[in-house]
Motif scaffolding. Structure first.
Motif, PDB file in Angstrom:
ATOM      1  N   LYS A  49       9.261  13.530   0.052  1.00 56.74           N
ATOM      2  CA  LYS A  49       8.760  14.795   0.007  1.00 56.74           C
ATOM      3  C   LYS A  49       7.466  14.927  -0.224  1.00 56.74           C
ATOM      4  CE  LYS A  49      11.046  16.467  -3.884  1.00 56.74           C
ATOM      5  NZ  LYS A  49      11.788  18.230  -4.309  1.00 56.74           N
ATOM      6  N   SER A  50       6.734  14.068  -1.134  1.00 53.51           N
ATOM      7  CA  SER A  50       5.688  13.557  -1.771  1.00 53.51           C
ATOM      8  C   SER A  50       5.110  12.110  -1.555  1.00 53.51           C
ATOM      9  CB  SER A  50       4.564  14.462  -2.782  1.00 53.51           C
ATOM     10  OG  SER A  50       5.920  14.005  -3.667  1.00 53.51           O
ATOM     11  N   ASP A  51       3.930  11.942  -1.315  1.00 53.82           N
ATOM     12  CA  ASP A  51       4.067  10.454  -1.783  1.00 53.82           C
ATOM     13  C   ASP A  51       3.342  10.615  -3.406  1.00 53.82           C
ATOM     14  OD1 ASP A  51       0.737  11.880  -1.610  1.00 53.82           O
ATOM     15  OD2 ASP A  51       0.498  10.464  -0.429  1.00 53.82           O
ATOM     16  N   ALA A  52       4.055  11.018  -4.306  1.00 54.65           N
ATOM     17  CA  ALA A  52       3.407  11.250  -5.493  1.00 54.65           C
ATOM     18  C   ALA A  52       3.690   9.480  -5.986  1.00 54.65           C
ATOM     19  CB  ALA A  52       4.216  12.256  -6.425  1.00 54.65           C
ATOM     20  N   PHE A  53       5.058   8.693  -5.087  1.00 53.59           N
ATOM     21  CA  PHE A  53       5.275   7.967  -5.300  1.00 53.59           C
ATOM     22  C   PHE A  53       4.890   6.800  -5.312  1.00 53.59           C
ATOM     23  CE2 PHE A  53       5.686   8.012  -0.776  1.00 53.59           C
ATOM     24  CZ  PHE A  53       5.327   6.484  -0.460  1.00 53.59           C
ATOM     25  N   LYS A  54       3.487   6.765  -4.657  1.00 48.20           N
ATOM     26  CA  LYS A  54       2.674   5.872  -4.631  1.00 48.20           C
ATOM     27  C   LYS A  54       1.780   5.674  -6.036  1.00 48.20           C
ATOM     28  CE  LYS A  54       1.418   6.169   0.735  1.00 48.20           C
ATOM     29  NZ  LYS A  54       0.646   6.566   1.474  1.00 48.20           N
ATOM     30  N   THR A  55       1.914   6.532  -6.450  1.00 46.73           N
ATOM     31  CA  THR A  55       0.457   5.680  -7.998  1.00 46.73           C
ATOM     32  C   THR A  55       1.704   5.450  -9.237  1.00 46.73           C
ATOM     33  OG1 THR A  55       1.786   8.785  -8.520  1.00 46.73           O
ATOM     34  CG2 THR A  55      -0.548   8.127  -7.730  1.00 46.73           C
ATOM     35  N   ASP A  56       3.691   5.442  -8.840  1.00 46.80           N
ATOM     36  CA  ASP A  56       3.581   4.923  -9.480  1.00 46.80           C
ATOM     37  C   ASP A  56       4.493   3.908  -8.933  1.00 46.80           C
ATOM     38  OD1 ASP A  56       4.019   7.318 -11.253  1.00 46.80           O
ATOM     39  OD2 ASP A  56       5.456   7.836  -9.977  1.00 46.80           O
ATOM     40  N   SER A  57       3.878   3.322  -8.113  1.00 41.30           N
ATOM     41  CA  SER A  57       4.524   1.561  -7.680  1.00 41.30           C
ATOM     42  C   SER A  57       3.545   0.463  -8.341  1.00 41.30           C
ATOM     43  CB  SER A  57       4.315   1.971  -6.129  1.00 41.30           C
ATOM     44  OG  SER A  57       4.233   0.460  -5.551  1.00 41.30           O
ATOM     45  N   PHE A  58       4.631  -0.536  -8.497  1.00 37.52           N
ATOM     46  CA  PHE A  58       4.294  -1.687  -9.136  1.00 37.52           C
ATOM     47  C   PHE A  58       4.347  -2.560  -7.877  1.00 37.52           C
ATOM     48  CE2 PHE A  58       9.127  -2.136  -9.143  1.00 37.52           C
ATOM     49  CZ  PHE A  58       8.385  -3.826  -9.006  1.00 37.52           C
ATOM     50  N   LYS A  59       4.255  -2.547  -7.063  1.00 39.47           N
ATOM     51  CA  LYS A  59       4.608  -3.565  -6.097  1.00 39.47           C
ATOM     52  C   LYS A  59       4.557  -3.173  -4.406  1.00 39.47           C
ATOM     53  CE  LYS A  59       6.929  -7.852  -4.360  1.00 39.47           C
ATOM     54  NZ  LYS A  59       7.920  -8.877  -4.736  1.00 39.47           N
ATOM     55  N   LYS A  60       3.772  -3.450  -3.335  1.00 41.89           N
ATOM     56  CA  LYS A  60       3.666  -3.173  -2.159  1.00 41.89           C
ATOM     57  C   LYS A  60       3.912  -4.177  -1.263  1.00 41.89           C
ATOM     58  CE  LYS A  60      -0.404  -0.962  -0.285  1.00 41.89           C
ATOM     59  NZ  LYS A  60      -1.875  -0.858  -0.090  1.00 41.89           N
ATOM     60  N   THR A  61       4.747  -3.524   0.245  1.00 39.17           N
ATOM     61  CA  THR A  61       4.939  -4.931   0.739  1.00 39.17           C
ATOM     62  C   THR A  61       4.677  -4.958   2.254  1.00 39.17           C
ATOM     63  OG1 THR A  61       6.120  -6.490  -0.824  1.00 39.17           O
ATOM     64  CG2 THR A  61       5.990  -7.184   0.945  1.00 39.17           C
TER      65      THR A  61
END
Length: 157
Positions: free
Chosen positions: A11-23
């Protein structure tokens, strides 16, 4: 070889700041039948071939077999796939003892963001971050194989 996971809308993009990896992931389906799917995937510079069986009645578990293949082989197999290639960015977030994989879709599925958490047992308890929305575990329309056939942009909102 049995995969156990729960799936949620985000429901929000707040997860992006908690992310340790992006693929970045590109994938297609050689077979998208609900009883068995055969997926070809490219994650950055590596290819994968995956076979998944039918989900259990509650949608929490199903057979999964996966092997790494050369990127060049995956690119060739993608040309044989059914129409509807999936393009997405996967973010990984650790919350306590669990890793959430959050997929932000592009192309015909743009606007859809889904989080999955893999479990050791169907009864495992995990902390739900505040960006996690409605649970859609077992709802076949949110399976990537179905999103390739009936993309999010074609759903009646």
């Amino acid at each position: 070889m049995i995969e156990i996971e729960r799936k949620f809308l985000v429901k929000s993009d707040a997860f992006k700041t908690d992310s340790f990896k992006k693929t970045r992931i590109i994938q297609g389906f050689l077979n998208s039948h609900k009883e068995r799917t055969v997926r070809v995937r490219i994650k950055e510079e590596v290819g994968f071939l995956t076979i998944k069986g039918m989900s259990s009645k509650n949608g929490l578990s199903r057979f999964e077999w996966e092997r790494e293949i050369k990127k060049e082989d995956a690119q060739a197999l993608l040309k044989l796939c059914e129409p509807g290639i999936i393009d997405k960015m996967r973010y990984e977030v650790i919350i306590k003892n669990h890793t959430f994989e959050i997929d932000e879709f592009f192309g015909d599925n743009e606007g859809l963001v889904i989080a999955e958490v893999e479990l050791m047992h169907e009864t495992d308890i995990f902390e739900k971050p505040n960006w996690l929305g409605e649970e859609v575990t077992g709802n076949i329309k949110y399976y990537n194989s179905q999103l390739s056939l009936n993309p999010y942009k074609s759903w009646k909102q």
